[in-house]
Scaffold this motif. Structure first.
Motif, short mmCIF file in Angstrom:
data_model
loop_
_atom_site.label_atom_id
_atom_site.label_comp_id
_atom_site.label_asym_id
_atom_site.label_seq_id
_atom_site.Cartn_x
_atom_site.Cartn_y
_atom_site.Cartn_z
N UNK A 190 0.83 -1.20 0.00
CA UNK A 190 0.00 0.00 0.00
C UNK A 190 0.87 1.25 0.00
N UNK A 191 1.94 1.25 0.79
CA UNK A 191 2.81 2.43 0.88
C UNK A 191 3.49 2.70 -0.46
N UNK A 192 4.07 1.69 -1.08
CA UNK A 192 4.76 1.88 -2.36
C UNK A 192 3.79 2.28 -3.46
N UNK A 193 2.59 1.67 -3.43
CA UNK A 193 1.58 2.01 -4.43
C UNK A 193 1.12 3.45 -4.26
N UNK A 194 0.95 3.89 -3.00
CA UNK A 194 0.51 5.26 -2.74
C UNK A 194 1.56 6.26 -3.19
N UNK A 195 2.82 5.99 -2.91
CA UNK A 195 3.87 6.93 -3.31
C UNK A 195 4.01 7.01 -4.83
N UNK A 196 3.89 5.87 -5.52
CA UNK A 196 3.95 5.92 -6.98
C UNK A 196 2.74 6.68 -7.54
N UNK A 197 1.60 6.54 -6.86
CA UNK A 197 0.40 7.29 -7.25
C UNK A 197 0.66 8.79 -7.15
N UNK A 198 1.33 9.22 -6.08
CA UNK A 198 1.65 10.63 -5.90
C UNK A 198 2.57 11.11 -7.03
N UNK A 199 3.62 10.33 -7.31
CA UNK A 199 4.58 10.72 -8.34
C UNK A 199 3.91 10.79 -9.72
N UNK A 200 3.06 9.82 -10.02
CA UNK A 200 2.40 9.78 -11.32
C UNK A 200 1.43 10.95 -11.48
N UNK A 201 0.94 11.47 -10.37
CA UNK A 201 0.01 12.60 -10.43
C UNK A 201 0.67 13.83 -11.05
N UNK A 202 1.99 13.98 -10.90
CA UNK A 202 2.67 15.18 -11.39
C UNK A 202 2.60 15.29 -12.91
#
Length: 291
Positions: A190-202
């Motif tokens: 969940x943590x890694x998926x959430x952080x990649x989600x944040x990065x992809x948002x940019x």
């Protein structure tokens, strides 16, 4: 659109951008509650201030966002693999962004996105997708919570996260939810998926914002509809700033909460909010509180 309405909507955006509850859906609900009239500027505002919130990712994760991998590449790597090894972080974002960009352009040109963002349609679409997504979130931890810390983003995983992100073009689905669940479906924690989600948002929101601004100014819509006034540009600046500041705090809290508790509470919240809105609509009540 008033300064009061701008600040309230921007706070809503900052709070919900990284939560799996749909920031666009909540902004559309807030606009209805505040009695904001639909216009070219309001539709642009709804998209553009999301980029203000997204910039908080760059600030909060700047060491990782501006990082190149200088560790030795595998001995048998060719020049292309050596390049990807060094620029791996950005390469994975590009791989995930490509399907989103392709499908997003098709939906934009077909008028599907404008259809979804039209308040007359969105007021029914948003609560329906909030409820549907909420029901799914009650069970998604059980279905996908098999990620391992050693699992890393690969091209295949990044691509499928990008494909699944496209579902979030429907208001109420939530870009955050779709990309995090997409990552979890690819065996990420969940943590890694959430952080990649944040990065992809940019890159995702930068492209969406850039396309919207380009169409407004190059297409003449900003001038033709009276969109590019000093007052409106001031409201945009305020909106982006407020969304940015609020999102900084919301994102820090969300990663900790999601890692510890998962999606279940957010699922119940979505069902509750969506159910209340649909009940009021079916009873013939207006959602406008301030006018």
């Amino acid at each position: 659109m008033t300064l009061f309405q701008t600040i309230i909507i921007s706070i809503v955006e900052g709070l919900t951008e990284f939560l799996p509850v749909s920031s666009t859906g909540h902004m559309l609900i807030a606009e209805n509650l505040l009695g904001v009239q639909n216009s070219a500027f309001v539709r642009a505002f709804t998209i553009i201030i999301q980029f203000g919130a997204i910039l908080s990712v760059v600030v909060l994760y700047w060491k990782r966002f501006f990082h190149l991998d200088h560790s030795p590449a595998p001995v048998d790597s060719n020049n292309w693999n050596k390049f990807k090894h060094k620029w791996n972080f950005y390469w994975m974002l590009l791989v995930a962004f490509i399907p989103t960009a392709a499908i997003g352009l098709v939906m934009k040109k077909s008028g599907a996105i404008d259809f979804f963002l039209d308040p007359a349609h969105a007021i029914w679409i948003v609560p329906s997708t909030l409820i549907a997504g909420g029901i799914f979130m009650l069970f998604c931890d059980r279905i996908f919570n098999k990620g391992r810390d050693e699992n890393r983003i690969t091209e295949k995983r990044a691509f499928w996260v990008g494909v699944i992100q496209c579902i979030s073009m429907i208001p109420g689905v939530s870009r955050s939810m779709s990309t995090i669940v997409g990552g979890m479906s690819q065996k990420l924690t969940r943590k890694n998926a959430a952080e990649f989600s944040f990065f992809l948002a940019v890159p995702t929101m930068a492209a969406a914002t850039g396309l919207d601004v380009l169409e407004l100014f190059v297409g003449g819509n900003a001038v033709g509809t009276g969109w590019a006034t000093a007052h409106n540009l001031f409201l945009l600046a305020v909106g982006c700033a407020v969304a940015f500041i609020v999102a900084l705090f919301a994102m820090r809290w969300f990663v900790s909460f999601l890692t510890k508790y998962g999606f279940r509470l957010f699922g119940w919240y979505r069902i509750l909010v969506g159910g209340i809105i649909l009940t009021l609509l079916f009873m013939g009540h207006s959602l406008v509180i301030f006018n």
